[in-house]
Write a protein that holds these residues in place. Structure first.
Motif, mmCIF file in Angstrom:
data_model
loop_
_atom_site.group_PDB
_atom_site.id
_atom_site.type_symbol
_atom_site.label_atom_id
_atom_site.label_comp_id
_atom_site.label_asym_id
_atom_site.label_seq_id
_atom_site.Cartn_x
_atom_site.Cartn_y
_atom_site.Cartn_z
ATOM 1 N N MET A 1 -26.632 -27.360 -22.249
ATOM 2 C CA MET A 1 -27.232 -28.623 -22.695
ATOM 3 C C MET A 1 -26.168 -29.700 -22.814
ATOM 4 O O MET A 1 -25.054 -29.434 -23.277
ATOM 5 N N ARG A 2 -26.506 -30.918 -22.415
ATOM 6 C CA ARG A 2 -25.595 -32.047 -22.501
ATOM 7 C C ARG A 2 -25.974 -32.872 -23.740
ATOM 8 O O ARG A 2 -27.067 -33.427 -23.815
ATOM 9 N N ILE A 3 -25.041 -32.932 -24.707
ATOM 10 C CA ILE A 3 -25.323 -33.529 -26.008
ATOM 11 C C ILE A 3 -24.543 -34.827 -26.173
ATOM 12 O O ILE A 3 -23.348 -34.893 -25.856
ATOM 13 N N LYS A 83 -25.821 -38.621 -18.547
ATOM 14 C CA LYS A 83 -27.125 -37.963 -18.456
ATOM 15 C C LYS A 83 -27.368 -36.945 -19.579
ATOM 16 O O LYS A 83 -27.509 -35.747 -19.340
ATOM 17 N N PRO A 84 -27.431 -37.408 -20.838
ATOM 18 C CA PRO A 84 -27.615 -36.455 -21.942
ATOM 19 C C PRO A 84 -29.022 -35.853 -21.984
ATOM 20 O O PRO A 84 -30.007 -36.525 -21.652
ATOM 21 N N ASP A 85 -29.080 -34.582 -22.379
ATOM 22 C CA ASP A 85 -30.370 -33.937 -22.632
ATOM 23 C C ASP A 85 -30.811 -34.172 -24.076
ATOM 24 O O ASP A 85 -32.007 -34.236 -24.367
ATOM 25 N N LEU A 86 -29.821 -34.278 -24.966
ATOM 26 C CA LEU A 86 -30.082 -34.454 -26.399
ATOM 27 C C LEU A 86 -29.195 -35.575 -26.921
ATOM 28 O O LEU A 86 -27.979 -35.554 -26.727
ATOM 29 N N ILE A 87 -29.806 -36.560 -27.575
ATOM 30 C CA ILE A 87 -29.073 -37.641 -28.235
ATOM 31 C C ILE A 87 -29.330 -37.521 -29.731
ATOM 32 O O ILE A 87 -30.478 -37.479 -30.165
ATOM 33 N N ILE A 88 -28.264 -37.479 -30.509
ATOM 34 C CA ILE A 88 -28.391 -37.373 -31.967
ATOM 35 C C ILE A 88 -27.991 -38.707 -32.577
ATOM 36 O O ILE A 88 -26.884 -39.206 -32.364
ATOM 37 N N THR A 89 -28.892 -39.301 -33.331
ATOM 38 C CA THR A 89 -28.635 -40.587 -33.970
ATOM 39 C C THR A 89 -28.978 -40.491 -35.455
ATOM 40 O O THR A 89 -29.278 -39.410 -35.962
ATOM 41 N N LYS A 116 -34.299 -35.756 -25.244
ATOM 42 C CA LYS A 116 -34.702 -35.481 -26.632
ATOM 43 C C LYS A 116 -33.813 -36.318 -27.545
ATOM 44 O O LYS A 116 -32.578 -36.311 -27.405
ATOM 45 N N ILE A 117 -34.426 -37.080 -28.440
ATOM 46 C CA ILE A 117 -33.666 -37.896 -29.386
ATOM 47 C C ILE A 117 -33.963 -37.401 -30.795
ATOM 48 O O ILE A 117 -35.117 -37.430 -31.241
ATOM 49 N N LEU A 118 -32.930 -36.926 -31.473
ATOM 50 C CA LEU A 118 -33.064 -36.399 -32.828
ATOM 51 C C LEU A 118 -32.454 -37.398 -33.810
ATOM 52 O O LEU A 118 -31.273 -37.736 -33.706
ATOM 53 N N ILE A 132 -28.145 -29.613 -40.350
ATOM 54 C CA ILE A 132 -27.372 -28.646 -39.561
ATOM 55 C C ILE A 132 -28.317 -27.687 -38.851
ATOM 56 O O ILE A 132 -28.160 -27.405 -37.650
ATOM 57 N N ARG A 133 -29.310 -27.226 -39.574
ATOM 58 C CA ARG A 133 -30.294 -26.328 -38.965
ATOM 59 C C ARG A 133 -31.095 -27.058 -37.876
ATOM 60 O O ARG A 133 -31.381 -26.490 -36.811
ATOM 61 N N MET A 134 -31.447 -28.317 -38.130
ATOM 62 C CA MET A 134 -32.226 -29.090 -37.159
ATOM 63 C C MET A 134 -31.447 -29.328 -35.869
ATOM 64 O O MET A 134 -31.983 -29.189 -34.765
ATOM 65 N N ILE A 135 -30.177 -29.670 -36.006
ATOM 66 C CA ILE A 135 -29.358 -29.914 -34.816
ATOM 67 C C ILE A 135 -29.181 -28.622 -34.028
ATOM 68 O O ILE A 135 -29.269 -28.615 -32.794
ATOM 69 N N GLY A 136 -28.963 -27.532 -34.742
ATOM 70 C CA GLY A 136 -28.846 -26.246 -34.065
ATOM 71 C C GLY A 136 -30.115 -25.875 -33.317
ATOM 72 O O GLY A 136 -30.068 -25.403 -32.174
ATOM 73 N N ALA A 137 -31.258 -26.118 -33.943
ATOM 74 C CA ALA A 137 -32.540 -25.801 -33.295
ATOM 75 C C ALA A 137 -32.744 -26.676 -32.060
ATOM 76 O O ALA A 137 -33.183 -26.200 -31.009
ATOM 77 N N ALA A 138 -32.420 -27.970 -32.179
ATOM 78 C CA ALA A 138 -32.610 -28.884 -31.049
ATOM 79 C C ALA A 138 -31.696 -28.537 -29.883
ATOM 80 O O ALA A 138 -32.040 -28.748 -28.718
#
Length: 306
Positions: A1-3, A83-89, A116-118, A132-138
């Motif tokens: 996954m590209r984060i 080209k991220p698969d997951l973006i965390i903001t 996916k944007i978390l 922490i759990r949410m980011i790991g799950a995503a």
């Protein structure tokens, strides 16, 4: 996954659960661990000087708000390239990092697919652990993130169990900014309470607010924790000397008289990542040194001073 992580807190979490090799983009403020500074920088700030004094930074923020201008921007071309698969903001502080709304808008305009944007919105310490759990799950690493979260929860429990339930709780003040003076909010006042102190000028889980010097003098803190948000150790020392020690009545504060003015690395307390538990443990050690002798202050405290 590209984060892609757009806050230093999320970047620390990504590395802590062993996904640093999957991190393809970060914000300008992502400086821990050291490997993070070598990642492509997606989110940048309008003000480029990281060592301005607190009053000048505040003036820039206030002017941007008054004019409706953004403090941060995303490099859309680089976002397309990585080209991220997951973006965390985040939606914690508009002054500290780019807001979630801008991230959604830029991603929609720049990308021809929907990553996916978390969005993380911590308010208290349990939220930090849950994130922490949410980011790991995503990111598809549930087991690793759960192990990290469980270990942090154990450390939090040990601090809470070590504090006398009915003992005296000294008056504590944590300063998040020095010019203008502001207290801390959200999880920091909560951690002070967990560590056996009383934060009479702040609300656990609440927002930071501006304080008058007269209000602080009247409160007479027995411990003064100086932790200006995002300031490096040298900046914390300099600002404390230039902004606090010159104030009228400084030497009369109980915290000063008892040598209980404590300087923190300003990059730790307000970051909602794993190291926030280090801050909790150090708060407990500072307030109850005999009970928490084994806790190290390395990397958290700058030093104590009169």
């Amino acid at each position: 996954m590209r984060i892609c992580s757009l806050s230093p807190s999320a970047t620390e979490i990504v590395y802590a659960i062993g996904l640093g090799d999957q991190l393809v983009g970060v914000s300008y403020a992502c400086d821990y661990p050291e490997e993070a500074v070598n990642k492509p920088v997606i989110s940048l700030r309008v003000q480029s000087n990281p060592h301005l004094p607190s009053d000048e930074i505040d003036a820039i923020v206030q002017q941007a708000r008054a004019n409706g201008n953004p403090l941060y921007w995303i490099d859309a071309n680089l976002l397309r390239e990585i080209k991220p698969d997951l973006i965390i903001t985040q939606e914690v502080c508009e002054v500290c990092a780019i807001g979630a709304g801008s991230v959604f808008e830029t991603a929609a305009q720049a990308l021809d697919y929907k990553p996916k944007i978390l969005t993380i919105r911590p308010r208290v310490l349990t939220d930090v652990i849950q994130n922490i759990r949410m980011i790991g799950a995503a990111a598809g690493e549930v087991a690793r993130s759960n192990r990290l979260a469980d270990s942090l929860e154990t450390r939090i429990y040990r601090v809470k169990e070590g504090i006398p339930q009915y003992g005296y709780r000294p008056r504590v003040l944590c300063l998040d900014w020095l010019d203008p003076l502001r207290n801390t909010g959200q999880w920091v006042p909560e951690m002070v309470e967990m560590a056996g102190g009383k934060e009479g000028l702040a609300i656990p889980g609440g927002l930071s607010r501006e304080l008058s010097w007269a209000e602080i003098v009247d409160y007479a803190p027995e411990f003064l924790m100086v932790m200006p948000c995002a300031f490096e150790p040298d900046q914390v020392v300099k600002e404390t000397s230039e902004k606090l020690t010159i104030l009228p009545g400084w030497d009369d504060l109980p915290a000063v008289d008892r040598d209980q003015v404590v300087l923190f690395d300003g990059r730790l307390p307000t970051r909602h990542g794993p190291r926030v538990v280090d801050v909790l443990e150090v708060l407990a050690k500072v307030i109850h040194p005999q009970t928490f002798r084994g806790i190290s202050t390395d990397g958290v405290l700058v030093h104590s001073r009169n």
